[in-house]
Design a protein around this motif. Structure first.
Motif, PDB file in Angstrom:
ATOM      1  N   TYR A 514       9.458  -3.125 -15.467  1.00 18.21           N
ATOM      2  CA  TYR A 514       9.409  -2.648 -14.086  1.00 18.21           C
ATOM      3  C   TYR A 514      10.569  -3.205 -13.255  1.00 18.21           C
ATOM      4  N   GLU A 518      13.440  -1.310 -11.116  1.00 22.72           N
ATOM      5  CA  GLU A 518      13.650  -1.554  -9.688  1.00 22.72           C
ATOM      6  C   GLU A 518      15.128  -1.763  -9.390  1.00 22.72           C
ATOM      7  N   TYR A 562       3.317  -5.473 -15.736  1.00 18.32           N
ATOM      8  CA  TYR A 562       3.951  -6.054 -14.571  1.00 18.32           C
ATOM      9  C   TYR A 562       3.498  -7.495 -14.383  1.00 18.32           C
ATOM     10  N   PRO A 564       3.669 -10.832 -11.482  1.00 12.91           N
ATOM     11  CA  PRO A 564       4.093 -11.228 -10.136  1.00 12.91           C
ATOM     12  C   PRO A 564       5.342 -12.094 -10.198  1.00 12.91           C
ATOM     13  N   ALA A 565       6.052 -12.131  -9.070  1.00 15.15           N
ATOM     14  CA  ALA A 565       7.332 -12.823  -9.049  1.00 15.15           C
ATOM     15  C   ALA A 565       7.169 -14.317  -8.871  1.00 15.15           C
ATOM     16  N   PHE A 566       5.977 -14.772  -8.567  1.00 17.79           N
ATOM     17  CA  PHE A 566       5.830 -16.193  -8.280  1.00 17.79           C
ATOM     18  C   PHE A 566       4.448 -16.646  -8.716  1.00 17.79           C
ATOM     19  N   LEU A 568       1.054 -17.513  -8.101  1.00 20.48           N
ATOM     20  CA  LEU A 568       0.197 -17.224  -6.954  1.00 20.48           C
ATOM     21  C   LEU A 568      -0.637 -18.435  -6.556  1.00 20.48           C
ATOM     22  N   ASP A 590      -4.862 -16.021 -12.560  1.00 21.94           N
ATOM     23  CA  ASP A 590      -3.745 -15.369 -13.222  1.00 21.94           C
ATOM     24  C   ASP A 590      -3.797 -13.866 -12.977  1.00 21.94           C
ATOM     25  N   ASN A 591      -2.648 -13.285 -12.806  1.00 21.54           N
ATOM     26  CA  ASN A 591      -2.607 -11.883 -12.421  1.00 21.54           C
ATOM     27  C   ASN A 591      -3.150 -10.955 -13.497  1.00 21.54           C
ATOM     28  N   ALA A 594      -6.880 -11.147 -13.766  1.00 20.05           N
ATOM     29  CA  ALA A 594      -7.473 -10.535 -12.584  1.00 20.05           C
ATOM     30  C   ALA A 594      -7.379  -9.019 -12.668  1.00 20.05           C
ATOM     31  N   LEU A 595      -6.251  -8.561 -13.172  1.00 22.55           N
ATOM     32  CA  LEU A 595      -6.039  -7.120 -13.256  1.00 22.55           C
ATOM     33  C   LEU A 595      -7.026  -6.492 -14.241  1.00 22.55           C
ATOM     34  N   ARG A 599      -9.833  -3.803 -13.395  1.00 20.81           N
ATOM     35  CA  ARG A 599      -9.891  -2.508 -14.083  1.00 20.81           C
ATOM     36  C   ARG A 599     -11.296  -2.256 -14.613  1.00 20.81           C
TER      37      ARG A 599
END
Lengths: 624, 196, 191
Positions: A514, A518, A562, A564-566, A568, A590-591, A594-595, A599
């Motif tokens: 991703y 971008e 994807y 995250p950039a940092f 969290l 953790d992203n 969590a995702l 879902r």
């Protein structure tokens, strides 16, 4: 500062608001920074609002509105400096001085930070100590420097060999072997007259050497034909493109030819006044150049009634203060007028509305030197060199992984492979064709020719061998542009920052496909929507590198999903500390987990298929 | 491309009477200005409502986003709650759009990024002017904690499209949504694309 | 964030928690938590303001003329109010103890415009769905729009001074209409 000293500086600059930047540069050099009281005093003396003074003072990176230490050490941070180990040297110096990069030491003695390319790529790593260039850094020099700083030895008393700058001319052609005496070209031109010279320039098909390649005769003619109270010639010596240093050599060793070129341009367009905009990084050249201008005035080669021909033309040198954007001609003119270097809205173009709103021609140092050469040798002679669309020779600044970095003068049409061969490059993986702002060539393209019709160049050739990580090259460029964007238009201001952050994200192993998409989108957007050339070109090299050296990037994509950039959870650290909370709600998971959870949640929610939003909503409101 | 996802949802049999697309909207660390601008499409909301129905949105009272086709995110990410809501949207929405300057790059609330959050909290709740005796930084577990910095939404979840502007004009939002609903990749011309 | 949380200072074993989260159709992020006992008697109600932005700190040190534009972004629903409040603060800073009549009128005009627009917004977009169709409905939203669209069509044919054409007159009319519709709020009591 004593009022008398300030008065003295202001008087010398005739209290001219257009000389604001020059005044601030002098004050900065004396005091090490620009205290608020000084800015107020300058504003009052020049009759400017304080905000105007402040906006200029805060725009340029070599001007400090906060104390920056008695010793201000700025390491050149071009990719070529990085490849020569500048970061380790900076860390070493910081370690010895007990300070962090970018911060002033507690006793206010010294600060150490980085700056954009200082134009010493052929003899790096380099740094600026209180604005003075030091080349060929090595661990021993760093040790001694820390020692000198701690003993508070003035920079002027540091070992003189540190400040030595070599020309490193490796291949000479018609320009670097011109064999003309100072003023010879000017004498010929004065003898022939403006119309004849313009004709020669037209016949030569000379194109601007800054990189864009605009026809010099068209520029000169339109400027000459434009109506105005006065016309101006500006020599653009703000070569800020990472990896280029040809103007440094021309100014240091071919200055008379450049001045002849400026005088000839002045005669051709009907100007009596010229400016040399010298980048702040080349401050060390200033005294030498001023002395030479004074000598020329005495010799009748500058000033009133040059060579007794009745032509008057004088030159002033203005200093820049560390802003790449000032290489853009309208930003340069703004800077010359003492303002922040932000590009103007064009049209009108400088040839009709330039310095002080008058017709102004802005030419590259190399272009002016070539114009002087053409005045003597003739347009036809010049046209016979190079290719039909790109006449003459080009100075190439070659640096990076080559045995003999330096200046190479080649006729246009030379292949990249020939240049690399001459410079002693081996196992080359990639080459920049025009610094950070131009295309990056991979090995299968080395057969391409350097010419406006093939590989257009401003002359910055940085060479990377197979051992180099092209990702780091692109990342360095992204940070360079994020730092140098003037902030005037949003696509560039935000786009360059977004790119830099995406690169850091990849470097921190948080990358995903991703992020590459971008960057590609940002490339298209900035090319179309930016206000000036900086934004339009800021992503070209990065986009090329991503396309041609994709494995260097894919290595860093650890997740197909994807990310995250940092971190969290870490981003809540300060709030946790301030509130003393540590309950589950004070943490973020953790992203990816969590995702996945969300879902699953979404799938469950979808199963009973709510009959209507109206019915389902209240039940969700009332959580038991 | 996102519009392909949208096309996936329309089965051949449903082609005659296309299913209404579900749209969810939310304001994170924004000011609601983008939602106001969205409402500025005024009477065009009517034709829009023939094509879409609203799921979670400040305009409805649905509190959690269900499976949706399009999610519009206003505002950046400034606290833990924003992160949760944003993840919920990402999990449920086929196409996620960053709407307005704050979502695209953090916007004005990101002005606090050059300051330490701890100092801001300290000033606002402890040392600032006009505070009651004994004021302290709120520490109720009901409250989400602020993040050290305000982030654009694309730094937390994947975003499909960006629509800049502070706020984007109603016309821009209209053009963007209609193009998206028609199954095209949205592209706005010079008149509609602006950044301030 | 805690979704299912018990934070009442009262003993909580027998209390049921109801959370309205988020509170919608307001700017600013809030939630309401209510604690009820078995007889649905309310023991505690709290409104939580869950967002912290720090405007009061980060406007410090900015050029003063930027501040009115910055604080508009506190709330996109009533930007004018914030703009004017900051302008008044700046009056004090720059020593403008008395503003010119023109400035005063322009400020008033802006503010009245905001009030009208805000009423229309409140009625058509924010409260009519509740008033007419109860919680959670987007149908009310649609109805309000139909009414509003009708007005705009009529206005297209009306002889309106040029300066007020378009959105301006629609908003003014909508404002009047919403003032009238405020009467509906009373209906609630008779239900």
């Amino acid at each position: 500062m004593a009022t008398a000293e300030l008065e003295d500086i202001l008087e010398r600059h005739r209290r001219d608001p257009l000389r604001l930047l020059q005044i601030l540069i002098e004050l900065q050099a004396r005091d090490g920074w620009l205290p608020p009281a000084t800015l107020s005093a300058v504003a009052t003396a020049l009759g400017l609002p304080r905000a105007r003074v402040e906006s200029t003072a805060s725009f340029y990176s070599f001007l400090h509105t906060h104390p920056a230490g008695d010793y201000r050490i700025l390491f050149s941070d071009n990719i070529t400096d990085r490849m020569l180990g500048n970061m380790a040297l900076m860390q070493a110096l910081c370690g010895k001085l007990w300070l962090e990069p970018g911060k002033v030491s507690e006793d206010g003695l010294v600060s150490v930070a980085t700056t954009s390319c200082t134009g010493m790529c052929d003899q790096g790593p380099a740094l600026l100590a209180n604005g003075r260039t030091i080349t060929r850094l090595a661990p021993e020099r760093i040790d001694e420097m820390a020692h000198l700083i701690r003993r508070r030895v003035p920079v002027g008393d540091w070992p003189p060999e540190w400040f030595h700058v070599e020309d490193n001319i490796r291949r000479r052609d018609v320009l670097l072997d011109h064999g003309l005496a100072p003023g010879q070209a000017l004498a010929v031109a004065l003898d022939r007259g403006a119309t004849s010279i313009l004709g020669e320039i037209e016949r030569s098909a000379l194109r601007g050497r800054g990189g864009a390649g605009f026809g010099s005769d068209i520029k000169w003619r339109s400027c000459r034909d434009a109506w105005g109270d006065a016309h101006y010639v500006i020599c653009n010596a703000d070569e800020g493109e990472p990896g280029t240093f040809k103007d440094r050599v021309l100014l240091a060793s071919y200055f008379d030819l450049v001045v002849d070129g400026m005088c000839i341009a002045g005669m051709a367009i009907g100007a009596n006044k010229g400016f040399i905009y010298l980048r702040g990084e080349y401050r060390y050249l200033l005294d030498r150049l001023e002395t030479r201008l004074a000598q020329r005035r005495e010799q009748g080669l500058l000033g009133r009634n040059i060579l007794g021909c009745g032509f008057t033309f004088d030159i002033e040198i203005h200093l820049g203060a560390g802003a790449y954007i000032c290489g853009e001609e309208s930003a340069l003119i703004e800077s010359l007028e003492g303002k922040p270097g932000k590009p103007r809205i064009r049209p009108p173009f400088p040839v009709t509305n330039g310095y002080r709103g008058q017709p102004t021609t802005v030419n590259n140092v190399e272009t002016l030197a070539l114009a002087a050469l053409i005045a003597v040798r003739g347009g036809e002679w010049f046209r016979a060199i190079g290719t039909p669309a790109s006449t003459g020779t080009k100075l190439l600044s070659v640096s990076g992984d080559v045995e003999r970095p330096g200046i190479y003068e080649f006729p246009f049409g030379v292949t990249m492979a020939e240049v690399l061969d001459a410079a002693g490059a081996c196992d080359t993986q990639a080459v920049t064709s025009a610094g950070a702002a131009g295309h990056c060539l991979a090995a299968d393209e080395f057969g391409r020719r350097i010419a406006f019709e093939d590989v257009a160049t401003g002359g910055s050739i940085m060479v990377f061998d197979a051992s180099r990580d092209m990702f780091e090259v692109a990342r360095n460029f992204a940070h360079f542009f994020a730092h140098e964007s003037c902030g005037f238009c949003t696509p560039c201001r935000v786009g360059t920052a977004v790119n830099a952050r995406l690169m850091d994200k990849l470097a921190a192993d948080h990358g995903s496909p991703y992020d590459l998409d971008e960057m590609a989108k940002m490339h298209r957007l900035m090319q179309g929507a930016s206000h000036c050339g900086l934004g339009n070109t800021a992503t070209i090299a990065i986009d090329d590198i991503v396309a041609k050296f994709r494995p260097a990037f894919e290595r860093r994509l650890h997740s197909p999903e994807y990310e995250p950039a940092f971190d969290l959870d870490a981003a809540l650290s300060q709030a946790r500390r301030m509130t003393g909370r540590d309950d589950p709600g004070a943490h973020l998971g953790d992203n990816l987990e969590a995702l996945a959870e969300e879902r699953a949640h979404a799938r469950d929610a979808a199963k009973p298929a709510p009959s209507s939003a109206a019915e389902s909503a209240p039940s969700k409101d009332l959580q038991p | 491309m996102a519009h392909e996802y949208l096309n996936d949802t329309t089965s051949p049999s449903a082609a005659a009477t296309p299913r209404k697309l579900k749209v969810a909207t939310v304001s994170l660390a924004g000011c609601f200005g983008c939602h106001m601008s969205f409402l500025d499409i005024d009477e065009r909301l009517l034709p829009l409502l023939e094509l879409v129905e609203f799921d979670r949105s400040p305009l409805t009272d649905i509190k959690h986003c269900g499976p949706c086709d399009i999610g519009l995110i206003e505002g950046g990410v400034c606290n833990a709650e924003n992160v949760h809501v944003l993840r919920e949207f990402r999990a449920n929405c086929k196409v996620l759009i960053a709407l307005g300057a704050c979502a695209v790059n953090g916007g004005l609330p990101a002005q606090r990024n050059h300051l330490a959050l701890a100092d801001i909290l300290q000033m606002v709740y402890r040392t600032g002017h006009g505070l009651a005796e004994g004021s302290s930084i709120p520490d109720d577990p009901e409250l989400p904690l602020p993040l050290n910095q305000v982030h654009p939404v694309h730094e937390v979840v994947k975003i499909d499209y960006f629509l800049p502007g502070c706020p984007p004009s109603g016309d821009a939002i209209w053009a963007f949504l209609t193009q998206l609903i028609e199954g095209k990749a949205p592209s706005l011309g010079h008149g509609l694309l602006h950044y301030d | 964030m805690n979704f299912e949380l018990e934070t009442a200072s009262l003993p909580s074993e027998n209390l049921r928690r109801v959370a309205i989260d988020p509170v919608s159709r307001v700017e600013g992020h809030g939630k309401v938590t209510i604690l009820l006992d078995e007889d649905n008697k309310v023991h505690q109600v709290r409104l939580h303001i869950v967002e912290f932005r720090g405007f009061e700190r980060f406007i410090q040190g900015r050029p003063y003329w930027e501040v009115p534009v910055m604080v508009q972004r506190l709330c996109g629903i009533c930007p004018v109010s914030h703009h004017l409040a900051a302008s008044k603060a700046l009056d004090l800073i720059v020593g403008a103890s008395k503003v010119t009549p023109t400035a005063d009128k322009m400020r008033r005009l802006m503010h009245y415009g905001q009030i009208l627009q805000s009423h229309a917004l409140h009625f058509f977009h924010l409260s009519s769905p509740d008033l007419l169709f109860g919680f959670g409905s987007s149908l009310g939203f649609t109805l309000a729009l139909v009414l509003f669209a009708g007005i705009r069509e009529r206005l297209d044919g009306a002889d309106v001074p040029l300066a007020f054409k378009g959105t301006a007159i629609a908003m003014i009319t909508a404002g009047f209409m919403s003032l009238a519709f405020m009467g509906f709020a009373g209906l609630d009591r008779f239900q």
